[in-house]
Write an enzyme that holds these catalytic residues in place. Structure first.
Site, PDB file in Angstrom:
ATOM      1  N   CYS A 100      32.256  -2.926   3.297  1.00  0.00           N
ATOM      2  CA  CYS A 100      33.085  -3.865   3.679  1.00  0.00           C
ATOM      3  C   CYS A 100      34.212  -3.733   2.158  1.00  0.00           C
ATOM      4  O   CYS A 100      33.365  -3.458   0.945  1.00  0.00           O
ATOM      5  CB  CYS A 100      32.584  -5.143   3.551  1.00  0.00           C
ATOM      6  SG  CYS A 100      33.480  -6.334   2.709  1.00  0.00           S
ATOM      7  N   CYS A 104      40.403  -8.337   2.097  1.00  0.00           N
ATOM      8  CA  CYS A 104      40.577  -9.074   2.806  1.00  0.00           C
ATOM      9  C   CYS A 104      40.825 -10.485   2.723  1.00  0.00           C
ATOM     10  O   CYS A 104      41.993 -11.279   3.227  1.00  0.00           O
ATOM     11  CB  CYS A 104      40.709  -8.289   4.585  1.00  0.00           C
ATOM     12  SG  CYS A 104      39.889  -6.552   4.213  1.00  0.00           S
ATOM     13  N   THR A 191      32.553 -12.942  -0.033  1.00  0.00           N
ATOM     14  CA  THR A 191      32.401 -11.612  -0.248  1.00  0.00           C
ATOM     15  C   THR A 191      33.167 -10.995  -1.097  1.00  0.00           C
ATOM     16  O   THR A 191      34.541 -11.762  -1.456  1.00  0.00           O
ATOM     17  CB  THR A 191      33.293 -10.953   1.230  1.00  0.00           C
ATOM     18  OG1 THR A 191      32.423 -11.444   2.549  1.00  0.00           O
ATOM     19  CG2 THR A 191      34.043  -9.653   1.195  1.00  0.00           C
ATOM     20  N   GLU A 258      28.595  -9.973  -2.146  1.00  0.00           N
ATOM     21  CA  GLU A 258      27.692 -10.779  -1.056  1.00  0.00           C
ATOM     22  C   GLU A 258      27.336 -12.064  -2.219  1.00  0.00           C
ATOM     23  O   GLU A 258      26.796 -10.980  -2.932  1.00  0.00           O
ATOM     24  CB  GLU A 258      27.371 -11.117   0.059  1.00  0.00           C
ATOM     25  CG  GLU A 258      28.419 -11.505   0.903  1.00  0.00           C
ATOM     26  CD  GLU A 258      29.246 -10.264   1.713  1.00  0.00           C
ATOM     27  OE1 GLU A 258      28.166  -9.281   1.276  1.00  0.00           O
ATOM     28  OE2 GLU A 258      30.313  -9.812   2.680  1.00  0.00           O
ATOM     29  N   HIS A 293      41.512 -13.858  10.207  1.00  0.00           N
ATOM     30  CA  HIS A 293      40.485 -12.863   9.341  1.00  0.00           C
ATOM     31  C   HIS A 293      39.598 -11.856  10.685  1.00  0.00           C
ATOM     32  O   HIS A 293      38.540 -11.359  10.866  1.00  0.00           O
ATOM     33  CB  HIS A 293      38.988 -13.578   8.230  1.00  0.00           C
ATOM     34  CG  HIS A 293      38.157 -12.883   7.475  1.00  0.00           C
ATOM     35  ND1 HIS A 293      38.771 -11.593   7.220  1.00  0.00           N
ATOM     36  CD2 HIS A 293      37.008 -12.552   7.860  1.00  0.00           C
ATOM     37  CE1 HIS A 293      38.410 -11.199   6.088  1.00  0.00           C
ATOM     38  NE2 HIS A 293      37.231 -11.784   6.606  1.00  0.00           N
ATOM     39  N   TYR A 297      38.865  -8.257  11.350  1.00  0.00           N
ATOM     40  CA  TYR A 297      37.831  -7.263  12.307  1.00  0.00           C
ATOM     41  C   TYR A 297      38.171  -6.071  13.026  1.00  0.00           C
ATOM     42  O   TYR A 297      37.146  -5.413  12.953  1.00  0.00           O
ATOM     43  CB  TYR A 297      36.958  -8.312  12.628  1.00  0.00           C
ATOM     44  CG  TYR A 297      35.751  -8.801  11.193  1.00  0.00           C
ATOM     45  CD1 TYR A 297      36.687  -9.310   9.725  1.00  0.00           C
ATOM     46  CD2 TYR A 297      34.299  -8.817  11.753  1.00  0.00           C
ATOM     47  CE1 TYR A 297      35.376  -9.621   9.365  1.00  0.00           C
ATOM     48  CE2 TYR A 297      33.581  -9.684  10.354  1.00  0.00           C
ATOM     49  CZ  TYR A 297      34.265  -9.906   9.534  1.00  0.00           C
ATOM     50  OH  TYR A 297      33.660 -10.377   8.070  1.00  0.00           O
ATOM     51  N   CYS A 300      39.188  -3.428  10.103  1.00  0.00           N
ATOM     52  CA  CYS A 300      38.023  -3.184   9.330  1.00  0.00           C
ATOM     53  C   CYS A 300      36.725  -2.629   9.929  1.00  0.00           C
ATOM     54  O   CYS A 300      36.382  -1.112   9.691  1.00  0.00           O
ATOM     55  CB  CYS A 300      37.503  -3.927   8.162  1.00  0.00           C
ATOM     56  SG  CYS A 300      36.458  -5.390   8.787  1.00  0.00           S
ATOM     57  N   GLU A 457      27.595  -7.751   9.618  1.00  0.00           N
ATOM     58  CA  GLU A 457      28.932  -8.794   9.344  1.00  0.00           C
ATOM     59  C   GLU A 457      29.704  -8.894  10.668  1.00  0.00           C
ATOM     60  O   GLU A 457      30.100  -9.948  10.944  1.00  0.00           O
ATOM     61  CB  GLU A 457      29.123  -8.654   7.762  1.00  0.00           C
ATOM     62  CG  GLU A 457      30.346  -9.155   7.440  1.00  0.00           C
ATOM     63  CD  GLU A 457      31.516  -8.675   6.075  1.00  0.00           C
ATOM     64  OE1 GLU A 457      31.505  -7.422   6.358  1.00  0.00           O
ATOM     65  OE2 GLU A 457      31.583  -9.838   5.710  1.00  0.00           O
TER      66      GLU A 457
HETATM   67 FE1  SF4 Z   1      35.082  -7.109   4.530  1.00  0.00          FE
HETATM   68 FE2  SF4 Z   1      36.387  -6.920   6.913  1.00  0.00          FE
HETATM   69 FE3  SF4 Z   1      36.298  -9.022   5.649  1.00  0.00          FE
HETATM   70 FE4  SF4 Z   1      37.958  -7.482   4.895  1.00  0.00          FE
HETATM   71  S1  SF4 Z   1      37.922  -8.073   7.225  1.00  0.00           S
HETATM   72  S2  SF4 Z   1      36.549  -7.857   3.677  1.00  0.00           S
HETATM   73  S3  SF4 Z   1      36.273  -5.024   5.741  1.00  0.00           S
HETATM   74  S4  SF4 Z   1      34.380  -7.322   6.483  1.00  0.00           S
HETATM   75 FE    FE Z   2      33.574 -10.205   6.547  1.00  0.00          FE
END
Ligand code: SF4
Ligand code: FE
Length: 493
Positions: A100, A104, A191, A258, A293, A297, A300, A457
């Protein structure tokens, strides 16, 4: 200022006086702390790739506010094309870090707060949108990382914020002054909090008037007075302290991060406040941030999935099993699942629309479907990776054993290291060390430190599965579907 380089970013962290606690102690030099550093390297990748011409189109954008070139992580999306590029950028970073990369949450918070403040101002004649635009300009100019922070500790999940035994279990306003507000509370499993320059705080649930003091959104420097962080430990984290080549860490260079971020009587000046008591907009802000968000996902986790699929295939090669038809089929299944997630990320982007404020928002239903699939498919991808890799992923001796020159009192007179190399050999053309490395890497992704950012996650990040199901039920338009059925069935009620 132009876009920061990776080195400038890391140096800029040293200038911060962020208060960090870990393993029961204050961490003075957290930039070089071996447990924290991989997460900083990971964030630094968002700066490094933005400097590379081949990634310019994905990693940078033209600011809607200043017309200047900025990092896409600070961008207010201006089209569905921007939304798609965002997902592709996240896939790229997942591929480069297998972790991660944390940046983001700020980008998603930016876009959600931007559109919500516009609509609050429209109803109440407040000045939050202007405040926020100025804040975004400042961040773009500095090329800072902003940590979007939503999740409160929440205490008793059956009670609203104002009825909690401890009133600080949700971030709240404790004092209103002419020049600003004073806040208390915390954000949990946050995060990228330590290596961000700033935090952008948002409420975590939709609220009623009784929770007015909890309907608050603001920006604060990470090292502001009264802010501190307690680092969240990860599975196998102390392996980073073991020295050697770091083979047992699996992914030496990168990792996620985190922490619990605490606000103990923190003063926020008026120009950094973006919601202050407008409880009827807390739900909108939550829904929008979560939607963005959940789209994220579909990028990422897919990038990390690409790396895990590759790792499983390498492990199969090293085991000499690459030609087995069931191995090939498992790799196909992993790819199918991973690309299905990408399809969801792209679909909710392509179906996006413009908000009243002018930036673009994803299709909420499809973004929630995206994340709901992410709560499941990475688990199956992990299961298949472990299946292909074999049990050695969890039974292999340590790097120190492989390197040990302690003689075992046997007839052969070999060392512990000799025995490890003798019995853990796979395909004879490959050094045992490579097999060690790929299996530890798979362990890291499936159940070690990186599993925080990939497997678990995938379940809880951007909201646990039930949160998406609530949104899917709200957005799914069941009455319309019932009408379709009745009409075709010839039912007249
Ligand atoms: Fe982390 Fe994915 Fe959230 Fe970006 S979108 S902060 S990489 S979990
Ligand atoms: Fe996340």
């Amino acid at each position: 200022m132009a876009l920061m380089t990776k080195e400038q970013y890391i140096e800029s962290l040293r200038a911060l006086n962020t208060q960090v606690y870990s393993f029961g102690k204050k961490v003075e030099n957290w930039v070089d702390d071996p447990i924290i550093r991989p997460s900083i390297n990971c964030m630094a990748m968002t700066y490094e790739l933005a400097q590379q011409p081949e990634y310019e189109d994905l990693m940078t954008a033209t600011s809607a506010l200043s017309g200047k070139k900025i990092n896409r992580f600070a961008h207010l999306h201006q089209s569905t094309d921007d939304l798609r590029k965002k997902v592709k950028m996240q896939r790229l970073l997942g591929q480069k870090t297998a972790s991660c990369f944390q940046r983001c949450v700020g980008m998603d918070a930016f876009n959600a707060v931007f559109s919500t403040t516009y609509e609050i101002d429209e109803k109440y004649g407040t000045k939050y949108h202007e405040n926020f635009k100025n804040y975004v300009k400042y961040i773009e100019e500095k090329d800072f990382v902003v940590d979007g922070a939503m999740t409160d500790p929440k205490g008793d999940r059956g009670l609203p914020p104002h009825l909690q035994k401890d009133p600080d279990l949700f971030v709240r306003i404790v004092e209103r002054r002419p020049d600003g507000i004073v806040v208390c509370g915390a954000k949990a499993h946050q995060t990228g909090s330590i290596n961000s320059h700033e935090h952008l705080i948002m409420p975590t649930i939709s609220m009623t008037e009784a929770d007015k003091d909890y309907a608050v959104s603001f920006a604060i420097q990470s090292d502001a007075e009264g802010v501190f962080m307690i680092y969240g430990r990860q599975s196998c984290d102390t392996r980073k302290l073991e020295g050697g080549e770091g083979i047992d860490t699996g992914n030496k260079e990168f990792g996620g991060q985190e922490a619990l971020v605490v606000f103990d009587h923190v003063f926020v000046p008026n120009d950094r406040i973006f919601m202050c008591g407008e409880w009827d907009f807390s739900g909108m802000l939550v829904e929008r941030f979560a939607g963005y968000h959940r789209q994220s996902y579909g990028g990422c986790k897919v990038g990390v999935g690409d790396v895990l699929i590759g790792a499983a295939a390498v492990a199969a090669d090293y085991n000499g099993a690459q030609k087995a038809s069931h191995i090939k089929d498992k790799l196909i299944e992993m790819t199918h699942l991973n690309e299905t997630l990408f399809c969801c990320g792209i679909a909710c982007s392509a179906e996006g629309h413009q908000t009243k404020a002018g930036n673009y928002q994803i299709d909420l239903l499809l973004a929630n479907v995206c994340k709901q699939n992410v709560t499941r498919f990475p688990y199956e991808i992990v299961r298949l990776a472990e299946d292909i890799a074999g049990g050695l992923v969890v039974t292999m001796p340590s790097e120190a054993d492989f390197n040990s020159d302690v003689k075992v009192p046997t007839v052969s007179g070999l060392t512990v290291g000799d025995y490890c190399k003798k019995y853990f050999v796979g395909n004879g053309n490959v050094p045992v060390e490579n097999r060690q490395k790929i299996l530890r890497f798979i362990e890291n992704l499936c159940l070690g430190a990186a599993a925080v950012g990939y497997r678990t996650e995938s379940l809880h990040g951007a909201g646990s599965p039930q949160a998406q199901r609530i949104m899917i039920s709200r957005q799914g338009n069941l009455p319309m579907k019932k009408e379709l059925a009745k009409k075709l069935a010839g039912i007249v009620e």
